[in-house]
Design a protein around this motif. Structure first.
Motif, PDB file in Angstrom:
ATOM      1  N   THR A  95      -9.573  -1.399  18.545  1.00 12.68           N
ATOM      2  CA  THR A  95      -7.912  -0.611  19.199  1.00 12.68           C
ATOM      3  C   THR A  95      -7.696   0.111  20.436  1.00 12.68           C
ATOM      4  O   THR A  95      -6.340   0.115  21.140  1.00 12.68           O
ATOM      5  CB  THR A  95      -8.263   1.234  17.556  1.00 12.68           C
TER       6      THR A  95
ATOM      7  N   HIS B  63       1.704   8.769  15.277  1.00 13.01           N
ATOM      8  CA  HIS B  63       0.342   9.421  15.077  1.00 13.01           C
ATOM      9  C   HIS B  63       0.361  10.280  14.633  1.00 13.01           C
ATOM     10  O   HIS B  63      -0.963  10.620  14.141  1.00 13.01           O
ATOM     11  CB  HIS B  63      -0.298   9.000  16.481  1.00 13.01           C
TER      12      HIS B  63
ATOM     13  N   PHE C  73      -3.656 -12.311  10.579  1.00 10.69           N
ATOM     14  CA  PHE C  73      -2.914 -12.550   8.618  1.00 10.69           C
ATOM     15  C   PHE C  73      -2.636 -13.933   9.076  1.00 10.69           C
ATOM     16  O   PHE C  73      -2.154 -14.330   8.163  1.00 10.69           O
ATOM     17  CB  PHE C  73      -1.851 -11.481   9.098  1.00 10.69           C
TER      18      PHE C  73
ATOM     19  N   SER D  19       2.569   5.050   7.003  1.00 16.88           N
ATOM     20  CA  SER D  19       1.569   5.065   9.150  1.00 16.88           C
ATOM     21  C   SER D  19       2.257   3.778   8.964  1.00 16.88           C
ATOM     22  O   SER D  19       3.036   3.218   9.862  1.00 16.88           O
ATOM     23  CB  SER D  19       0.606   5.714   8.848  1.00 16.88           C
ATOM     24  N   LEU D  20       2.238   2.307   7.698  1.00 11.98           N
ATOM     25  CA  LEU D  20       2.851   1.741   8.527  1.00 11.98           C
ATOM     26  C   LEU D  20       4.214   1.354   8.260  1.00 11.98           C
ATOM     27  O   LEU D  20       4.960   0.583   8.915  1.00 11.98           O
ATOM     28  CB  LEU D  20       2.063   0.193   7.562  1.00 11.98           C
TER      29      LEU D  20
ATOM     30  N   LYS E 285     -13.528   1.083  17.062  1.00  7.32           N
ATOM     31  CA  LYS E 285     -12.826  -0.397  16.947  1.00  7.32           C
ATOM     32  C   LYS E 285     -12.637  -1.456  18.157  1.00  7.32           C
ATOM     33  O   LYS E 285     -11.560  -0.708  18.841  1.00  7.32           O
ATOM     34  CB  LYS E 285     -12.210  -0.613  15.741  1.00  7.32           C
TER      35      LYS E 285
ATOM     36  N   ALA F 101      -3.489  -1.164  10.575  1.00  3.04           N
ATOM     37  CA  ALA F 101      -3.478   0.078  11.140  1.00  3.04           C
ATOM     38  C   ALA F 101      -4.611   0.641  12.234  1.00  3.04           C
ATOM     39  O   ALA F 101      -3.724   1.303  13.001  1.00  3.04           O
ATOM     40  CB  ALA F 101      -3.330   0.934   9.721  1.00  3.04           C
ATOM     41  N   GLN F 102      -5.741   0.543  11.806  1.00  3.00           N
ATOM     42  CA  GLN F 102      -6.472   1.090  12.310  1.00  3.00           C
ATOM     43  C   GLN F 102      -6.507   0.567  13.773  1.00  3.00           C
ATOM     44  O   GLN F 102      -6.755   1.325  14.917  1.00  3.00           O
ATOM     45  CB  GLN F 102      -7.748   0.448  11.998  1.00  3.00           C
TER      46      GLN F 102
ATOM     47  N   SER G 172       1.890   2.828   2.367  1.00  2.25           N
ATOM     48  CA  SER G 172       1.052   3.570   3.206  1.00  2.25           C
ATOM     49  C   SER G 172       2.675   4.000   4.289  1.00  2.25           C
ATOM     50  O   SER G 172       3.627   3.217   4.983  1.00  2.25           O
ATOM     51  CB  SER G 172       0.546   2.972   4.230  1.00  2.25           C
TER      52      SER G 172
ATOM     53  N   LEU H 219      -3.861   3.445  13.671  1.00  2.97           N
ATOM     54  CA  LEU H 219      -3.354   4.552  12.089  1.00  2.97           C
ATOM     55  C   LEU H 219      -4.635   5.381  11.449  1.00  2.97           C
ATOM     56  O   LEU H 219      -5.085   3.552  11.234  1.00  2.97           O
ATOM     57  CB  LEU H 219      -2.057   3.964  12.164  1.00  2.97           C
ATOM     58  N   ARG H 220      -3.882   5.171  10.124  1.00  4.52           N
ATOM     59  CA  ARG H 220      -5.029   5.308   9.126  1.00  4.52           C
ATOM     60  C   ARG H 220      -3.503   5.220   7.937  1.00  4.52           C
ATOM     61  O   ARG H 220      -2.911   5.820   7.907  1.00  4.52           O
ATOM     62  CB  ARG H 220      -5.829   6.446   8.832  1.00  4.52           C
ATOM     63  N   LEU H 221      -4.021   4.448   6.844  1.00  5.70           N
ATOM     64  CA  LEU H 221      -3.499   3.749   6.021  1.00  5.70           C
ATOM     65  C   LEU H 221      -3.173   5.738   4.827  1.00  5.70           C
ATOM     66  O   LEU H 221      -4.066   6.221   4.688  1.00  5.70           O
ATOM     67  CB  LEU H 221      -3.803   3.155   4.923  1.00  5.70           C
TER      68      LEU H 221
ATOM     69  N   PHE I  28      -4.845  -4.619   5.562  1.00  8.43           N
ATOM     70  CA  PHE I  28      -3.956  -4.147   6.091  1.00  8.43           C
ATOM     71  C   PHE I  28      -4.459  -2.419   6.424  1.00  8.43           C
ATOM     72  O   PHE I  28      -4.440  -1.944   7.726  1.00  8.43           O
ATOM     73  CB  PHE I  28      -3.309  -3.066   5.284  1.00  8.43           C
TER      74      PHE I  28
ATOM     75  N   THR J  49       0.341  -0.931  -0.276  1.00  8.29           N
ATOM     76  CA  THR J  49       0.201  -0.018   0.239  1.00  8.29           C
ATOM     77  C   THR J  49       0.908   1.064   0.056  1.00  8.29           C
ATOM     78  O   THR J  49       0.060   2.363  -0.641  1.00  8.29           O
ATOM     79  CB  THR J  49      -1.140   0.383   1.383  1.00  8.29           C
TER      80      THR J  49
ATOM     81  N   VAL K 242      -3.077   5.985  -2.378  1.00 11.18           N
ATOM     82  CA  VAL K 242      -3.881   4.752  -2.123  1.00 11.18           C
ATOM     83  C   VAL K 242      -5.353   4.589  -1.272  1.00 11.18           C
ATOM     84  O   VAL K 242      -6.177   3.456  -2.589  1.00 11.18           O
ATOM     85  CB  VAL K 242      -2.722   3.793  -0.966  1.00 11.18           C
TER      86      VAL K 242
END
Lengths: 216, 95
Positions: free
Chosen positions: A154, A96, A205, A40-41, A151, B88-89, A38, B93-95, B84, A36, B8
């Motif tokens: 989270t 964050h 996963f 953040s990741l 969620k 991340a959430q 990303s 976090l957010r993608l 993913f 992705t 993305v």
């Protein structure tokens, strides 16, 4: 009653569980980065790579204490492990909020500043305190994120980070008080419990059967 | 508070629209993608050619206009993206 070496053995085993959990989270995050792109990741993967290596170094130092022929138990290596761990918490907390440029700049300052100016014991104190504040920041941000998304996962991660935070607080206390062995063991148990909670999204996963073949 | 979409995320939005709005099986027009994707025509055209080039979208050329349909690779991308994103959430976090 557990002897000193029994407790050291338990601490080492727990450190290596931390290594496994950290690298698992880093691996899933890295797969996410590849697929992705990303940022953040990427920061999450970076955080857990640092944490994993930090736990690995600390575990190896402990192993050196159990097997005296291994010349691993030095203050420099302990500080190195703590520094890696603190850098990991830094990336975890700031993933964050800050952009990559700012994170890199502060990260560099964190690596250079204390080593130049302070003694070994002071560096350990400072790294313990910094870790505690970084984790605390992560707890607040994750809690805030839960308030927005609602969620359950989270909330679970916020709980995991809280346990790690309490663990790092005990680590800090162990530097001040005489019950070092008990506090250190308590710190590692709390930290590992927190890390195992952080492991739950990874389980989705591996157990949940999400299958993504290669980069798309 | 307004939140910027990452590249993305935009790709995922376009692919989701191409998947969900293709009710008759003959593809989705640019107008629908523009309306749902919330971006300019120029930017959408560029993105669509990139997505077709990378095999995430299939272009169905008609007499007047082209229509777009999500490919198997695009569906795989959306599955990966949603997994993913959830991961991340979990970490706030957010993608």
């Amino acid at each position: 009653m557990a002897t000193q070496s029994d407790m050291a053995l338990i601490q080492n085993i727990l450190q290596f569980i931390g290594v496994f959990v950290s690298f698992s989270i880093a691996y899933v995050s890295y797969r996410g980065v590849k697929q992705t792109e990303s940022s953040s990741l990427l920061r999450l993967a970076t955080a857990f790579v640092f944490l994993g290596f930090g736990f690995l170094v600390e575990g190896m130092v402990g192993l050196g204490q159990l097997v005296p022929s291994l010349p691993l138990s030095t203050t420099t290596i302990v500080i190195g492990g703590l520094l890696l761990e603190t850098t990991g918490y830094f990336f975890l907390a700031f993933s964050h909020a800050v952009d990559v440029m700012l994170a890199k700049r502060l990260g560099a300052a964190l690596l250079v500043f204390p080593v130049i100016t302070l003694s070994g014991a002071q560096i350990q104190d400072i790294l313990g305190i910094l870790s505690f504040y970084f984790v605390l920041y992560g707890v607040v941000e994750t809690g805030y994120s839960y308030a927005r998304t609602r969620k359950p996962d989270t909330l679970l991660i916020a709980l995991g980070l809280s346990l790690i935070g309490v663990g790092t607080f005990f680590q800090w206390l162990s530097l001040l008080y005489q019950y070092v062995g008990v506090l250190s063991l308590l710190q590692i148990i709390l930290q590992e419990m927190g890390l195992l909670i952080l492991f739950t999204p990874v389980l989705r996963f591996t157990v949940g059967g999400v299958k993504v073949n290669g980069p798309i | 508070m307004a939140q910027y979409r990452t590249q993305v995320r935009i790709i995922a939005d376009v692919l989701s629209t191409a998947r969900d709005q293709n009710t008759e099986g003959n593809g989705v027009g640019v107008t629908t993608l523009l309306r749902r994707g919330n971006m300019s025509y120029g930017r959408m055209s560029k993105l669509l050619s990139e997505l077709v080039g990378s095999g995430l979208l299939l272009e169905l050329s008609g007499e007047k206009i082209s229509k777009y349909m999500i490919s198997q690779k695009g569906i795989q991308f959306l599955v990966a993206y949603s997994s993913f994103e959830e991961f991340a959430q979990s970490f706030g976090l957010r993608l």
